[in-house]
Enzyme design. Sequence first.
Site, PDB file in Angstrom:
ATOM      1  N   SER A 120       0.776  -1.234   0.000  1.00 35.33           N
ATOM      2  CA  SER A 120       0.000   0.000   0.000  1.00 35.33           C
ATOM      3  C   SER A 120       0.807   1.284   0.000  1.00 35.33           C
ATOM      4  O   SER A 120       0.230   2.365  -0.123  1.00 35.33           O
ATOM      5  CB  SER A 120      -0.953   0.007   1.177  1.00 35.33           C
ATOM      6  OG  SER A 120      -1.981  -0.925   0.929  1.00 35.33           O
ATOM      7  N   TYR A 215     -10.772   2.490   5.698  1.00 37.65           N
ATOM      8  CA  TYR A 215      -9.805   2.131   4.663  1.00 37.65           C
ATOM      9  C   TYR A 215     -10.444   1.200   3.649  1.00 37.65           C
ATOM     10  O   TYR A 215     -11.062   0.209   4.001  1.00 37.65           O
ATOM     11  CB  TYR A 215      -8.624   1.447   5.323  1.00 37.65           C
ATOM     12  CG  TYR A 215      -7.400   1.365   4.452  1.00 37.65           C
ATOM     13  CD1 TYR A 215      -6.540   2.433   4.317  1.00 37.65           C
ATOM     14  CD2 TYR A 215      -7.095   0.196   3.786  1.00 37.65           C
ATOM     15  CE1 TYR A 215      -5.405   2.336   3.534  1.00 37.65           C
ATOM     16  CE2 TYR A 215      -5.968   0.097   3.002  1.00 37.65           C
ATOM     17  CZ  TYR A 215      -5.126   1.172   2.875  1.00 37.65           C
ATOM     18  OH  TYR A 215      -4.005   1.077   2.098  1.00 37.65           O
ATOM     19  N   SER A 216     -10.264   1.509   2.377  1.00 39.31           N
ATOM     20  CA  SER A 216     -10.831   0.681   1.317  1.00 39.31           C
ATOM     21  C   SER A 216      -9.960   0.773   0.076  1.00 39.31           C
ATOM     22  O   SER A 216      -9.730   1.865  -0.466  1.00 39.31           O
ATOM     23  CB  SER A 216     -12.259   1.135   0.984  1.00 39.31           C
ATOM     24  OG  SER A 216     -12.766   0.449  -0.149  1.00 39.31           O
ATOM     25  N   ASN A 217      -9.468  -0.367  -0.378  1.00 43.33           N
ATOM     26  CA  ASN A 217      -8.659  -0.396  -1.587  1.00 43.33           C
ATOM     27  C   ASN A 217      -9.460  -0.014  -2.826  1.00 43.33           C
ATOM     28  O   ASN A 217      -8.896   0.415  -3.829  1.00 43.33           O
ATOM     29  CB  ASN A 217      -8.051  -1.787  -1.752  1.00 43.33           C
ATOM     30  CG  ASN A 217      -7.032  -2.085  -0.668  1.00 43.33           C
ATOM     31  OD1 ASN A 217      -5.998  -1.438  -0.588  1.00 43.33           O
ATOM     32  ND2 ASN A 217      -7.329  -3.054   0.176  1.00 43.33           N
ATOM     33  N   GLY A 350       2.793  -0.741   4.055  1.00 42.92           N
ATOM     34  CA  GLY A 350       2.220  -1.577   3.016  1.00 42.92           C
ATOM     35  C   GLY A 350       2.388  -3.046   3.355  1.00 42.92           C
ATOM     36  O   GLY A 350       3.396  -3.444   3.925  1.00 42.92           O
TER      37      GLY A 350
END
Length: 414
Positions: A120, A215-217, A350
Amino acid sequence: MSFTRTTFAARRALPACATALLLLLTGAGTAPAAPPQGPAVNAAAAVPARAPSDPAGALDAGTVARLDTAIAAVMEKAGIPGASVGLWVPGRGAYVRSFGVADRRDGAPLKPDMYSRIGSVTKTFTVTGVLQLVDRGLVGLDDPISQYVDGVPGGERVTVRQLAAMRSGLYDYTSDPTFLDALRADPHRAYAPRQLLGYAFAHPPNFAPNAKWEYSNTNTVLLGLLVEKVSGKSLAAYLEERVFAPLGLDSTTLPAGSAFPDPHPQGYTTFSPDGAVVEATDWNPSWAWAAGAIVSDLEDLRAWVPALVDGRLLKPATQAERLRTEPVGVPGVGYGLGIARVDGWLGHNGELPGYETIAAGLPGSGVTLVVLVNSDIDRGGSLSTLIGRAVTQIVTPEHVWNLPSPSQVGENRR
Protein backbone atom coordinates in the site's frame (compact mmCIF):
# COMPACT_ATOMS: atom_id res chain seq x y z
CA MET A 1 -4.60 -1.64 12.17
CA SER A 2 -2.10 -1.50 9.56
CA PHE A 3 -3.24 0.91 6.91
CA THR A 4 -1.43 -0.61 4.25
CA ARG A 5 -2.53 -3.93 3.62
CA THR A 6 -3.63 -4.25 0.20
CA THR A 7 -4.78 -6.64 2.44
CA PHE A 8 -7.73 -8.60 2.80
CA ALA A 9 -10.06 -7.63 5.44
CA ALA A 10 -10.05 -11.02 6.93
CA ARG A 11 -6.51 -10.65 8.02
CA ARG A 12 -6.53 -13.42 10.51
CA ALA A 13 -8.34 -15.76 8.20
CA LEU A 14 -5.83 -15.04 5.52
CA PRO A 15 -2.61 -13.22 5.42
CA ALA A 16 -2.48 -9.61 4.56
CA CYS A 17 -2.39 -8.45 1.07
CA ALA A 18 -1.28 -5.18 -0.14
CA THR A 19 -2.24 -3.06 2.71
CA ALA A 20 -2.40 0.52 3.19
CA LEU A 21 -1.55 2.08 6.31
CA LEU A 22 -2.74 1.12 9.60
CA LEU A 23 -6.12 -0.14 9.93
CA LEU A 24 -6.71 -1.02 6.59
CA LEU A 25 -6.38 -4.41 6.22
CA THR A 26 -7.08 -6.42 9.07
CA GLY A 27 -8.72 -9.68 8.84
CA ALA A 28 -10.91 -11.71 10.93
CA GLY A 29 -10.31 -15.36 11.38
CA THR A 30 -7.92 -17.78 12.94
CA ALA A 31 -4.35 -16.76 13.61
CA PRO A 32 -1.88 -17.91 10.95
CA ALA A 33 0.46 -20.75 11.77
CA ALA A 34 3.92 -19.76 12.94
CA PRO A 35 6.42 -19.78 10.08
CA PRO A 36 9.18 -22.35 10.03
CA GLN A 37 12.38 -21.03 11.47
CA GLY A 38 15.06 -20.15 8.96
CA PRO A 39 18.73 -19.63 9.64
CA ALA A 40 19.44 -17.85 12.89
CA VAL A 41 19.29 -14.07 12.72
CA ASN A 42 21.79 -12.04 14.69
CA ALA A 43 23.44 -8.67 14.55
CA ALA A 44 26.70 -10.15 13.38
CA ALA A 45 24.94 -11.45 10.27
CA ALA A 46 23.76 -8.00 9.24
CA VAL A 47 24.72 -7.01 5.71
CA PRO A 48 25.70 -3.32 5.49
CA ALA A 49 25.11 -1.21 2.43
CA ARG A 50 27.83 -1.51 -0.20
CA ALA A 51 28.75 2.13 0.39
CA PRO A 52 27.63 4.86 2.77
CA SER A 53 24.25 6.20 1.65
CA ASP A 54 24.76 9.57 3.30
CA PRO A 55 27.67 12.00 2.93
CA ALA A 56 27.76 12.30 6.70
CA GLY A 57 28.64 8.59 6.97
CA ALA A 58 27.21 6.13 9.44
CA LEU A 59 25.48 6.83 12.71
CA ASP A 60 27.71 6.62 15.78
CA ALA A 61 28.90 3.16 16.76
CA GLY A 62 26.87 3.06 19.96
CA THR A 63 23.59 3.77 18.14
CA VAL A 64 24.45 1.27 15.42
CA ALA A 65 25.08 -1.43 18.01
CA ARG A 66 21.77 -0.70 19.76
CA LEU A 67 19.90 -0.81 16.46
CA ASP A 68 21.58 -4.06 15.39
CA THR A 69 20.68 -5.70 18.68
CA ALA A 70 17.09 -4.43 18.76
CA ILE A 71 16.31 -5.42 15.17
CA ALA A 72 17.83 -8.88 15.57
CA ALA A 73 15.81 -9.43 18.75
CA VAL A 74 12.54 -8.43 17.05
CA MET A 75 13.28 -10.69 14.10
CA GLU A 76 14.06 -13.69 16.26
CA LYS A 77 10.95 -13.25 18.41
CA ALA A 78 8.61 -12.67 15.45
CA GLY A 79 10.17 -15.28 13.14
CA ILE A 80 11.05 -12.74 10.47
CA PRO A 81 13.15 -14.32 7.70
CA GLY A 82 14.75 -11.12 6.41
CA ALA A 83 14.55 -7.35 6.78
CA SER A 84 16.28 -4.34 5.26
CA VAL A 85 16.29 -1.11 7.27
CA GLY A 86 17.32 2.35 6.14
CA LEU A 87 17.41 5.31 8.50
CA TRP A 88 18.84 8.65 7.40
CA VAL A 89 19.31 11.37 10.04
CA PRO A 90 20.71 14.70 8.77
CA GLY A 91 23.63 15.84 10.87
CA ARG A 92 24.07 12.42 12.49
CA GLY A 93 24.50 9.95 9.64
CA ALA A 94 22.82 6.94 8.11
CA TYR A 95 22.02 3.35 9.05
CA VAL A 96 21.49 1.03 6.09
CA ARG A 97 21.57 -2.71 6.75
CA SER A 98 19.97 -5.99 5.84
CA PHE A 99 19.42 -8.88 8.24
CA GLY A 100 18.51 -12.51 7.76
CA VAL A 101 17.83 -14.38 4.56
CA ALA A 102 16.38 -13.67 1.15
CA ASP A 103 15.71 -17.37 0.59
CA ARG A 104 15.17 -19.94 3.35
CA ARG A 105 15.95 -22.82 1.02
CA ASP A 106 19.60 -21.94 0.46
CA GLY A 107 20.19 -19.38 3.21
CA ALA A 108 21.16 -16.65 0.72
CA PRO A 109 21.44 -13.39 2.67
CA LEU A 110 19.07 -10.49 2.16
CA LYS A 111 20.93 -7.48 0.76
CA PRO A 112 20.16 -3.73 0.79
CA ASP A 113 20.04 -3.46 -3.01
CA MET A 114 17.25 -5.99 -3.53
CA TYR A 115 13.87 -5.08 -4.97
CA SER A 116 10.68 -5.55 -2.97
CA ARG A 117 6.93 -5.43 -3.46
CA ILE A 118 5.80 -2.41 -1.43
CA GLY A 119 2.06 -2.99 -1.04
CA SER A 120 0.00 0.00 0.00
CA VAL A 121 2.91 2.41 -0.13
CA THR A 122 1.74 2.34 -3.77
CA LYS A 123 -1.16 4.55 -2.69
CA THR A 124 1.20 7.44 -2.01
CA PHE A 125 2.28 7.36 -5.66
CA THR A 126 -1.20 6.94 -7.14
CA VAL A 127 -2.65 9.79 -5.10
CA THR A 128 0.32 12.00 -6.00
CA GLY A 129 -0.56 11.38 -9.64
CA VAL A 130 -4.15 12.46 -8.99
CA LEU A 131 -3.03 15.60 -7.16
CA GLN A 132 -0.78 16.53 -10.07
CA LEU A 133 -3.87 16.47 -12.29
CA VAL A 134 -5.54 18.76 -9.76
CA ASP A 135 -2.59 21.14 -10.05
CA ARG A 136 -2.93 21.14 -13.83
CA GLY A 137 -6.59 22.09 -13.58
CA LEU A 138 -7.73 18.82 -15.13
CA VAL A 139 -9.40 17.43 -11.99
CA GLY A 140 -11.09 19.06 -9.01
CA LEU A 141 -10.69 17.58 -5.54
CA ASP A 142 -14.39 18.06 -4.94
CA ASP A 143 -15.50 16.74 -8.32
CA PRO A 144 -17.72 13.64 -8.16
CA ILE A 145 -16.00 10.45 -9.30
CA SER A 146 -18.94 9.87 -11.65
CA GLN A 147 -17.49 12.68 -13.76
CA TYR A 148 -14.55 10.41 -14.59
CA VAL A 149 -15.58 6.80 -13.90
CA ASP A 150 -19.03 5.42 -14.56
CA GLY A 151 -20.89 2.70 -12.67
CA VAL A 152 -19.92 3.79 -9.14
CA PRO A 153 -22.83 3.37 -6.68
CA GLY A 154 -23.78 6.88 -5.60
CA GLY A 155 -20.83 8.13 -7.64
CA GLU A 156 -22.40 11.56 -8.11
CA ARG A 157 -22.01 12.09 -4.35
CA VAL A 158 -18.56 10.53 -3.87
CA THR A 159 -15.77 13.03 -4.47
CA VAL A 160 -12.16 12.65 -5.51
CA ARG A 161 -11.14 14.06 -2.12
CA GLN A 162 -13.21 11.48 -0.26
CA LEU A 163 -11.65 8.64 -2.23
CA ALA A 164 -8.11 9.84 -1.49
CA ALA A 165 -8.95 10.38 2.19
CA MET A 166 -10.64 6.98 2.65
CA ARG A 167 -13.99 8.57 3.42
CA SER A 168 -16.12 7.37 0.48
CA GLY A 169 -18.00 4.59 2.27
CA LEU A 170 -17.50 2.26 -0.70
CA TYR A 171 -17.11 -1.42 0.13
CA ASP A 172 -13.54 -2.74 0.02
CA TYR A 173 -13.31 -5.49 -2.59
CA THR A 174 -10.52 -7.13 -0.58
CA SER A 175 -13.15 -7.87 2.07
CA ASP A 176 -15.36 -9.81 -0.34
CA PRO A 177 -15.37 -13.56 0.49
CA THR A 178 -15.79 -14.57 -3.15
CA PHE A 179 -12.81 -12.49 -4.17
CA LEU A 180 -10.69 -13.86 -1.34
CA ASP A 181 -11.57 -17.46 -2.18
CA ALA A 182 -10.71 -16.89 -5.84
CA LEU A 183 -7.41 -15.22 -5.02
CA ARG A 184 -6.43 -17.89 -2.54
CA ALA A 185 -7.29 -20.63 -5.03
CA ASP A 186 -5.29 -19.05 -7.86
CA PRO A 187 -2.89 -16.28 -6.77
CA HIS A 188 -1.36 -16.20 -10.27
CA ARG A 189 -4.61 -15.02 -11.85
CA ALA A 190 -4.65 -11.63 -13.58
CA TYR A 191 -7.33 -9.11 -12.61
CA ALA A 192 -8.49 -6.02 -14.48
CA PRO A 193 -9.47 -2.95 -12.43
CA ARG A 194 -13.11 -3.23 -13.49
CA GLN A 195 -13.21 -6.82 -12.26
CA LEU A 196 -12.03 -5.65 -8.85
CA LEU A 197 -14.71 -2.98 -8.77
CA GLY A 198 -17.28 -5.63 -9.65
CA TYR A 199 -16.57 -7.37 -6.36
CA ALA A 200 -16.88 -4.07 -4.50
CA PHE A 201 -20.05 -2.88 -6.18
CA ALA A 202 -21.83 -6.17 -5.54
CA HIS A 203 -22.18 -4.75 -2.00
CA PRO A 204 -23.97 -1.56 -0.96
CA PRO A 205 -21.78 1.24 0.40
CA ASN A 206 -20.95 0.84 4.08
CA PHE A 207 -21.98 4.41 4.90
CA ALA A 208 -22.81 7.75 3.31
CA PRO A 209 -19.89 9.64 1.74
CA ASN A 210 -17.78 11.54 4.28
CA ALA A 211 -19.71 10.12 7.27
CA LYS A 212 -16.54 8.57 8.68
CA TRP A 213 -13.13 7.12 7.84
CA GLU A 214 -12.70 3.55 6.61
CA TYR A 215 -9.81 2.13 4.66
CA SER A 216 -10.83 0.68 1.32
CA ASN A 217 -8.66 -0.40 -1.59
CA THR A 218 -11.65 0.26 -3.84
CA ASN A 219 -11.01 3.98 -3.40
CA THR A 220 -7.50 3.85 -4.86
CA VAL A 221 -8.45 1.58 -7.75
CA LEU A 222 -11.02 4.21 -8.74
CA LEU A 223 -8.36 6.91 -8.53
CA GLY A 224 -6.11 4.83 -10.79
CA LEU A 225 -8.89 4.70 -13.37
CA LEU A 226 -9.37 8.45 -13.03
CA VAL A 227 -5.68 9.02 -13.82
CA GLU A 228 -5.97 6.86 -16.92
CA LYS A 229 -9.16 8.56 -18.11
CA VAL A 230 -7.86 12.11 -17.70
CA SER A 231 -4.25 11.58 -18.80
CA GLY A 232 -4.99 9.23 -21.68
CA LYS A 233 -2.12 7.02 -20.51
CA SER A 234 -1.90 3.79 -18.57
CA LEU A 235 -1.36 4.35 -14.86
CA ALA A 236 2.07 2.73 -15.14
CA ALA A 237 3.11 5.06 -17.96
CA TYR A 238 1.73 8.13 -16.24
CA LEU A 239 3.56 7.41 -12.97
CA GLU A 240 6.79 6.69 -14.82
CA GLU A 241 6.60 10.00 -16.70
CA ARG A 242 5.28 12.28 -13.99
CA VAL A 243 6.43 10.75 -10.68
CA PHE A 244 9.23 8.19 -11.01
CA ALA A 245 11.37 9.83 -13.71
CA PRO A 246 11.37 13.40 -12.30
CA LEU A 247 12.76 12.06 -9.02
CA GLY A 248 15.20 9.62 -10.59
CA LEU A 249 13.39 6.59 -9.18
CA ASP A 250 14.95 4.18 -11.65
CA SER A 251 14.19 1.08 -9.55
CA THR A 252 10.48 1.85 -9.08
CA THR A 253 7.84 0.45 -11.42
CA LEU A 254 4.19 -0.53 -11.56
CA PRO A 255 4.81 -3.81 -13.37
CA ALA A 256 2.43 -5.71 -15.58
CA GLY A 257 1.42 -9.05 -14.15
CA SER A 258 3.84 -10.80 -11.82
CA ALA A 259 7.00 -9.15 -13.20
CA PHE A 260 9.57 -8.76 -10.42
CA PRO A 261 13.07 -7.54 -11.32
CA ASP A 262 16.17 -9.26 -9.95
CA PRO A 263 17.61 -9.37 -7.41
CA HIS A 264 14.68 -9.89 -5.06
CA PRO A 265 13.98 -12.01 -1.98
CA GLN A 266 11.45 -14.78 -1.66
CA GLY A 267 8.30 -13.59 0.12
CA TYR A 268 6.66 -15.83 2.75
CA THR A 269 2.96 -15.90 3.60
CA THR A 270 0.21 -18.11 5.02
CA PHE A 271 -2.36 -16.83 2.53
CA SER A 272 -2.97 -20.29 1.17
CA PRO A 273 -5.95 -22.64 1.05
CA ASP A 274 -4.77 -24.62 4.08
CA GLY A 275 -2.92 -21.84 5.91
CA ALA A 276 0.47 -23.41 5.22
CA VAL A 277 3.54 -21.23 4.79
CA VAL A 278 4.15 -20.72 1.06
CA GLU A 279 6.24 -18.50 -1.19
CA ALA A 280 4.28 -15.62 -2.74
CA THR A 281 7.22 -14.21 -4.67
CA ASP A 282 5.83 -14.66 -8.16
CA TRP A 283 2.14 -14.24 -7.40
CA ASN A 284 0.32 -11.77 -9.63
CA PRO A 285 -0.35 -8.51 -7.71
CA SER A 286 -2.71 -7.16 -10.37
CA TRP A 287 -5.50 -7.56 -7.81
CA ALA A 288 -3.83 -4.70 -5.92
CA TRP A 289 -2.97 -2.51 -8.95
CA ALA A 290 -3.19 1.21 -8.06
CA ALA A 291 -3.63 0.29 -4.40
CA GLY A 292 -0.60 -1.92 -3.92
CA ALA A 293 1.30 -3.41 -6.89
CA ILE A 294 4.41 -1.18 -7.15
CA VAL A 295 7.93 -2.65 -6.89
CA SER A 296 10.78 -0.53 -5.49
CA ASP A 297 13.92 -0.74 -3.38
CA LEU A 298 15.50 0.82 -0.31
CA GLU A 299 17.33 3.65 -2.09
CA ASP A 300 14.40 4.69 -4.27
CA LEU A 301 12.10 4.81 -1.24
CA ARG A 302 14.76 6.84 0.57
CA ALA A 303 14.49 9.38 -2.29
CA TRP A 304 10.69 9.17 -2.48
CA VAL A 305 9.91 9.91 1.16
CA PRO A 306 11.31 13.47 1.30
CA ALA A 307 9.51 14.32 -1.95
CA LEU A 308 6.28 12.92 -0.54
CA VAL A 309 6.65 14.80 2.74
CA ASP A 310 7.65 18.18 1.29
CA GLY A 311 5.37 17.99 -1.73
CA ARG A 312 8.01 18.87 -4.29
CA LEU A 313 5.92 17.40 -7.13
CA LEU A 314 2.86 19.44 -6.12
CA LYS A 315 1.88 23.04 -5.64
CA PRO A 316 2.15 24.21 -2.01
CA ALA A 317 -1.60 24.70 -1.66
CA THR A 318 -2.28 21.18 -2.93
CA GLN A 319 0.31 19.70 -0.58
CA ALA A 320 -1.35 21.56 2.29
CA GLU A 321 -4.65 19.91 1.36
CA ARG A 322 -2.95 16.54 1.25
CA LEU A 323 -1.53 16.91 4.75
CA ARG A 324 -4.81 17.88 6.40
CA THR A 325 -4.99 14.58 8.21
CA GLU A 326 -8.15 13.52 10.02
CA PRO A 327 -8.29 11.21 13.06
CA VAL A 328 -8.96 7.54 12.37
CA GLY A 329 -9.93 6.52 15.89
CA VAL A 330 -6.46 5.69 17.23
CA PRO A 331 -4.45 8.16 19.35
CA GLY A 332 -1.63 9.79 17.41
CA VAL A 333 -2.75 8.47 14.04
CA GLY A 334 -4.44 10.39 11.22
CA TYR A 335 -4.98 10.05 7.47
CA GLY A 336 -4.79 12.69 4.77
CA LEU A 337 -4.94 12.29 1.00
CA GLY A 338 -3.11 9.03 0.40
CA ILE A 339 -0.80 9.64 3.35
CA ALA A 340 -0.83 8.82 7.05
CA ARG A 341 0.46 10.63 10.11
CA VAL A 342 1.78 8.35 12.86
CA ASP A 343 3.07 10.12 15.99
CA GLY A 344 4.54 12.87 13.80
CA TRP A 345 5.80 10.61 11.00
CA LEU A 346 4.30 11.13 7.54
CA GLY A 347 4.16 8.29 5.04
CA HIS A 348 2.53 4.92 4.61
CA ASN A 349 2.97 1.26 5.36
CA GLY A 350 2.22 -1.58 3.02
CA GLU A 351 1.46 -5.28 3.20
CA LEU A 352 0.62 -7.91 0.67
CA PRO A 353 1.29 -11.65 0.66
CA GLY A 354 4.97 -12.14 1.36
CA TYR A 355 6.08 -8.54 1.89
CA GLU A 356 5.71 -5.61 4.27
CA THR A 357 7.00 -2.04 4.00
CA ILE A 358 7.27 1.25 5.85
CA ALA A 359 8.25 4.46 4.02
CA ALA A 360 8.00 7.56 6.22
CA GLY A 361 9.66 10.81 7.18
CA LEU A 362 9.64 13.35 10.00
CA PRO A 363 8.60 16.76 8.61
CA GLY A 364 11.07 19.54 9.23
CA SER A 365 13.86 17.23 10.39
CA GLY A 366 14.75 15.43 7.16
CA VAL A 367 14.76 12.08 8.98
CA THR A 368 13.69 9.22 6.69
CA LEU A 369 12.81 5.65 7.62
CA VAL A 370 12.39 2.72 5.22
CA VAL A 371 11.71 -0.87 6.33
CA LEU A 372 11.36 -3.82 3.94
CA VAL A 373 10.40 -7.29 5.20
CA ASN A 374 10.03 -10.49 3.14
CA SER A 375 7.11 -11.96 5.11
CA ASP A 376 3.62 -10.92 6.16
CA ILE A 377 3.18 -13.72 8.70
CA ASP A 378 2.38 -11.43 11.60
CA ARG A 379 2.79 -12.72 15.12
CA GLY A 380 2.10 -10.13 17.80
CA GLY A 381 1.61 -7.29 15.33
CA SER A 382 2.65 -6.19 11.85
CA LEU A 383 6.24 -7.28 11.24
CA SER A 384 7.24 -3.98 9.67
CA THR A 385 5.69 -2.07 12.57
CA LEU A 386 7.57 -4.20 15.10
CA ILE A 387 10.85 -3.23 13.43
CA GLY A 388 9.82 0.39 12.85
CA ARG A 389 8.87 0.76 16.49
CA ALA A 390 12.16 -0.74 17.69
CA VAL A 391 14.18 1.59 15.47
CA THR A 392 12.31 4.79 16.31
CA GLN A 393 12.28 4.08 20.04
CA ILE A 394 16.08 4.29 19.86
CA VAL A 395 16.68 7.11 17.37
CA THR A 396 13.55 9.29 17.61
CA PRO A 397 12.00 8.38 20.99
CA GLU A 398 9.79 11.47 20.90
CA HIS A 399 8.24 10.15 17.63
CA VAL A 400 7.68 6.39 17.65
CA TRP A 401 6.25 4.57 14.62
CA ASN A 402 3.55 2.43 16.18
CA LEU A 403 0.48 1.14 14.40
CA PRO A 404 -1.61 -0.87 16.86
CA SER A 405 -2.78 -4.31 15.82
CA PRO A 406 -6.52 -4.87 15.29
CA SER A 407 -6.71 -6.81 18.52
CA GLN A 408 -5.59 -3.69 20.35
CA VAL A 409 -7.92 -1.22 18.67
CA GLY A 410 -10.87 -3.34 17.60
CA GLU A 411 -12.30 -3.60 14.12
CA ASN A 412 -12.18 0.15 13.57
CA ARG A 413 -12.48 -0.10 9.86
CA ARG A 414 -15.84 -1.79 9.80
